[in-house]
Structures are given as structure tokens and as C-alpha cells.
Design an enzyme around this catalytic site. Structure first.
Site, PDB file in Angstrom:
ATOM      1  N   HIS A 261      70.180  -7.806 118.021  1.00  0.00           N
ATOM      2  CA  HIS A 261      68.971  -7.659 117.606  1.00  0.00           C
ATOM      3  C   HIS A 261      69.015  -5.968 117.317  1.00  0.00           C
ATOM      4  O   HIS A 261      68.667  -5.542 116.608  1.00  0.00           O
ATOM      5  CB  HIS A 261      68.076  -8.011 118.175  1.00  0.00           C
ATOM      6  CG  HIS A 261      66.746  -7.968 117.822  1.00  0.00           C
ATOM      7  ND1 HIS A 261      65.831  -9.011 117.094  1.00  0.00           N
ATOM      8  CD2 HIS A 261      65.797  -6.952 117.709  1.00  0.00           C
ATOM      9  CE1 HIS A 261      64.757  -8.415 116.849  1.00  0.00           C
ATOM     10  NE2 HIS A 261      64.733  -7.000 117.102  1.00  0.00           N
ATOM     11  N   GLU A 262      68.823  -5.418 118.492  1.00  0.00           N
ATOM     12  CA  GLU A 262      68.562  -4.008 118.453  1.00  0.00           C
ATOM     13  C   GLU A 262      69.581  -3.210 117.743  1.00  0.00           C
ATOM     14  O   GLU A 262      69.127  -2.217 117.285  1.00  0.00           O
ATOM     15  CB  GLU A 262      68.555  -3.301 120.024  1.00  0.00           C
ATOM     16  CG  GLU A 262      67.312  -3.712 120.875  1.00  0.00           C
ATOM     17  CD  GLU A 262      65.935  -3.982 120.201  1.00  0.00           C
ATOM     18  OE1 GLU A 262      65.693  -2.900 119.457  1.00  0.00           O
ATOM     19  OE2 GLU A 262      65.320  -5.189 120.290  1.00  0.00           O
TER      20      GLU A 262
ATOM     21  N   HIS B  20      68.767  -3.075 114.140  1.00  0.00           N
ATOM     22  CA  HIS B  20      67.755  -2.067 113.754  1.00  0.00           C
ATOM     23  C   HIS B  20      68.526  -0.628 113.579  1.00  0.00           C
ATOM     24  O   HIS B  20      68.318   0.069 112.521  1.00  0.00           O
ATOM     25  CB  HIS B  20      66.776  -1.757 115.012  1.00  0.00           C
ATOM     26  CG  HIS B  20      65.818  -2.685 115.188  1.00  0.00           C
ATOM     27  ND1 HIS B  20      64.835  -3.022 113.855  1.00  0.00           N
ATOM     28  CD2 HIS B  20      65.308  -3.641 115.986  1.00  0.00           C
ATOM     29  CE1 HIS B  20      63.944  -3.957 114.309  1.00  0.00           C
ATOM     30  NE2 HIS B  20      64.264  -4.403 115.548  1.00  0.00           N
TER      31      HIS B  20
HETATM   32 ZN   LIG Z   1      63.356  -5.811 116.784  1.00  0.00          ZN
END
Ligand SMILES: [Zn+2]
Ligand SMILES: [Zn+2]
Length: 144
Positions: free
Chosen positions: A64-65, A68
């Protein structure tokens, strides 16, 4: 484990891209699994997520990170609401939301009425000479 090395490995294995910044543990994160800092490119991760949920779930938090991270540096939509983000997250099988951590029990002081047995919980200690049972006005005893 060396967190930065681990994130580098996940980045290569699951994205086919290099992670060139630093990953740090941040024990102050509460319900979030991690955080991306566009200013300097580093990632923070919540150590409790690994402790509580294990490596399989933690890897999805790392993904998830990294979504980004990679999207930001590729100048694509890197925020949660962005289409690019949603697509990439789905492709790499990342977690949309961090799983819940068991809430830490708040320590409460427990009292019981000597007369009628009614239990009371208070956040603060109370003066049992003054503070009486709300039902019968009996004296309270301190339990813990
Ligand atoms: Zn996030
Ligand atoms: Zn009572």
C-alpha cells in the site's frame, strides 16, 4: 529484520521497481499501518501491525505505501481517491485499509457496593468515604 531492506525486496518482487529511500518504524502510529512522506520520500510503518497481524498482512501494508511512493515519483495520482492508486493497489494486492489492532484496555478502577453489590468503574480513584453507591447509598470497596 532490516525494514528498509525488506521494503526494497517487496518493491522489487511485487512492483519490479527499486525503492531508493528509507523505511522507519514509527510506534506512534495508531490505527494506520504506514505513512508516505512526499517531502523526503521515506516511509513509516507501524510495528504493531507486524506484531499483531504477522508478515503476510504486513507485506500488504508495505505494498500500500509503495503504491503511494512509486506513483508519486512517477507523477501519477498517488492519493487514495486517485484512479491510478486504486488500480495499482489492486494489481499488487495491497491492503486498502489497515486491519484493526486490538484496542488497549483502558485501566479502570473498580469498586463494589458493600451493601447491594453494584459494581462501579471509574477512570480516576475516588474517595470511598465520600463517594457512595448511587443505588442504595452504601459504602464502596475498592477492588482494583
Ligand atoms: Zn495510504
Ligand atoms: Zn449499593
Amino acid at each position: 529484520m532490516n525494514l528498509t531492506d525488506y521494503v526494497k525486496q517487496v518493491s522489487l518482487d511485487d512492483f519490479g521497481k527499486a525503492f531508493r529511500h528509507e523505511a522507519k518504524w514509527n510506534a506512534r502510529l495508531r490505527s494506520t499501518g504506514g505513512r508516505f512522506f512526499p517531502k523526503d520520500g521515506h516511509l513509516d510503518f507501524n510495528p504493531k501491525m507486524l506484531e499483531v497481524h504477522g508478515l503476510e498482512v504486513f507485506r500488504k501494508i508495505v505494498r500500500h505505501e509503495l503504491c503511494h511512493y512509486h506513483l508519486f515519483f512517477e507523477k501519477k495520482g498517488y492519493k487514495h481517491a486517485d484512479r491510478d492508486f486504486k488500480i495499482l493497489l489492486h494489481q499488487v494486492d495491497g491492503l486498502r485499509f489497515a486491519p484493526k489492532l486490538a484496542e488497549r484496555p483502558v485501566s479502570l478502577h473498580q469498586y463494589r457496593c458493600q451493601n447491594c453489590g453494584q459494581d462501579y468503574q471509574r477512570k480516576r480513584k475516588v474517595d470511598t468515604k465520600k463517594y457512595r453507591c448511587g443505588k442504595c447509598h452504601g459504602y464502596l470497596i475498592y477492588r482494583q
